[in-house]
Structures are given as C-alpha cells and as structure tokens.
Write a protein that holds these residues in place. Structure first.
Motif, short mmCIF file in Angstrom:
data_model
loop_
_atom_site.label_atom_id
_atom_site.label_comp_id
_atom_site.label_asym_id
_atom_site.label_seq_id
_atom_site.Cartn_x
_atom_site.Cartn_y
_atom_site.Cartn_z
N VAL A 1 37.52 52.76 5.63
CA VAL A 1 36.79 53.09 6.86
C VAL A 1 35.30 52.77 6.74
N PRO A 2 34.58 53.25 5.72
CA PRO A 2 33.16 52.91 5.64
C PRO A 2 32.91 51.42 5.36
N LEU A 3 33.79 50.79 4.59
CA LEU A 3 33.61 49.36 4.34
C LEU A 3 33.75 48.56 5.63
N LEU A 4 34.75 48.88 6.43
CA LEU A 4 34.92 48.19 7.71
C LEU A 4 33.76 48.51 8.64
N GLY A 5 33.35 49.78 8.66
CA GLY A 5 32.24 50.18 9.52
C GLY A 5 30.92 49.53 9.15
N SER A 6 30.74 49.22 7.86
CA SER A 6 29.46 48.66 7.42
C SER A 6 29.19 47.27 8.01
N VAL A 7 30.21 46.50 8.28
CA VAL A 7 29.96 45.16 8.84
C VAL A 7 29.63 45.23 10.33
N PHE A 8 29.88 46.37 10.95
CA PHE A 8 29.62 46.49 12.38
C PHE A 8 28.16 46.78 12.71
N SER A 9 27.30 46.71 11.72
CA SER A 9 25.86 46.73 12.03
C SER A 9 25.48 45.43 12.74
N ASP A 10 26.32 44.39 12.57
CA ASP A 10 26.17 43.15 13.32
C ASP A 10 26.74 43.41 14.71
N THR A 11 25.87 43.46 15.71
CA THR A 11 26.30 43.85 17.06
C THR A 11 27.14 42.79 17.76
N ARG A 12 27.29 41.63 17.16
CA ARG A 12 28.17 40.60 17.73
C ARG A 12 29.64 40.92 17.47
N LEU A 13 29.90 41.74 16.45
CA LEU A 13 31.28 42.11 16.14
C LEU A 13 31.76 43.15 17.14
N VAL A 14 32.95 42.92 17.71
CA VAL A 14 33.46 43.83 18.73
C VAL A 14 34.69 44.60 18.27
N SER A 15 35.46 44.06 17.33
CA SER A 15 36.60 44.81 16.83
C SER A 15 36.99 44.30 15.45
N GLY A 16 37.69 45.17 14.72
CA GLY A 16 38.15 44.81 13.39
C GLY A 16 39.30 45.68 12.97
#
Length: 163
Positions: free
Chosen positions: A85-100
């Motif tokens: 969960v935190p590893l996946l969440g860490s890449v979402f600081s890039d606001t271009r990412l919408v889902s993972g």
C-alpha cells in the motif's frame, strides 16, 4: 444650349481581377510569402513537440512501473499487503497518475489484488496504461499496472499553440 458634361461610371474593379497596383501586389506577395512558411513551420514544430511529450510521458510511465516492480518483489513474494500500500501510494505524488493496481500471484496460478489506488478527479485528458510482471528468481510473483493521464501534456501543447 450648353453641353452637359458626360460622366462615365466604371464598375468597381475587384482587386483579384487584375486592376491592382504594383505596390499592393508587392505587399500581398510579401505577406503571403511570410505567412505560409511561418504557419507551416509552426505546425511542424508543434507536431514535433507533441511527439516529444508523448515519448516522455510513455518513458515516465515505464519508469514508474519499473520502480514499483522492483520495489514490490519481496512484499509480493511474502504476501506482505501492508508494504504494498505505501509503495503504491508513493508513486502517486506524480499527479499525472490516475490509477494503479498491484496483483499477487497465488500458488494456484490465480491472481489476487493486493492494493489498488484510483484518483478519478485527475482524469483530464486521455489515459495511457502500462503493466509489468513482477519477477523474483525467475518466477512471476505478481503484476503492477498503472494508468497515466495526458491532461497536463495536452495543456502544455495548447499553451505552446497560443504562444
């Protein structure tokens, strides 16, 4: 009886039909000669910029997926959901990412979703998707999938068109 002057009326000549002065012909030639090449040059430049930005967006998505796939090898192998969960969440600081989505491979060969993130408010343009298998010791232990939005890229291209 005095003679009345005869006035002749000529029909207004259209400037494209030939009754154009040399000065206007030169001005028209210069304007057309400058506008066409600059317009074509601008269109070519914008097309190249869009291609560059698309390549960069695809490279950024691939880099994010690769980073996650490498980071999640051990957590997926040991079925450590709390770490995914935190590893996946860490890449979402890039606001271009919408889902993972992170899926783990079960011993039966089926997959199970370990964690999933979705930011529908970030969907402004088109979405590009990518996924990669997570491999540890030549065994597939899971899959990482990300979706990236083109909205920021589209806005940058529109800004370049205005400038």
């Amino acid at each position: 009886m005095p003679a009345t002057p005869v006035t002749t009326q000529t029909a207004p000549s259209h400037w494209l039909r030939g009754n154009i002065s040399l000065r206007w012909a030169i001005v028209l030639g210069v304007v057309v000669g400058l506008l066409i090449p600059s317009t074509v040059g601008s269109l070519i430049t914008l097309e190249r910029r869009q291609i560059e930005l698309t390549k960069q967006l695809n490279a950024d998505l691939a880099r994010q997926i690769d980073t996650l796939a490498i980071s999640l090898r051990k957590p997926l192998w040991s079925f450590d959901r709390e770490t995914t969960v935190p590893l996946l969440g860490s890449v979402f600081s890039d606001t271009r990412l919408v889902s993972g989505t992170v899926k783990g491979m079960l011993s039966t060969g089926a997959t199970e979703t370990f964690s999933s993130v979705d930011y529908p408010a970030r969907r402004l343009g088109q979405q590009i998707r990518g996924s990669r298998d997570v491999v540890l010791d030549d065994k597939t232990v899971g899959t990482v999938s990300l979706e990236m939005d083109t909205g920021q890229m589209d806005a940058e291209i529109a800004r370049h068109r205005r400038d």
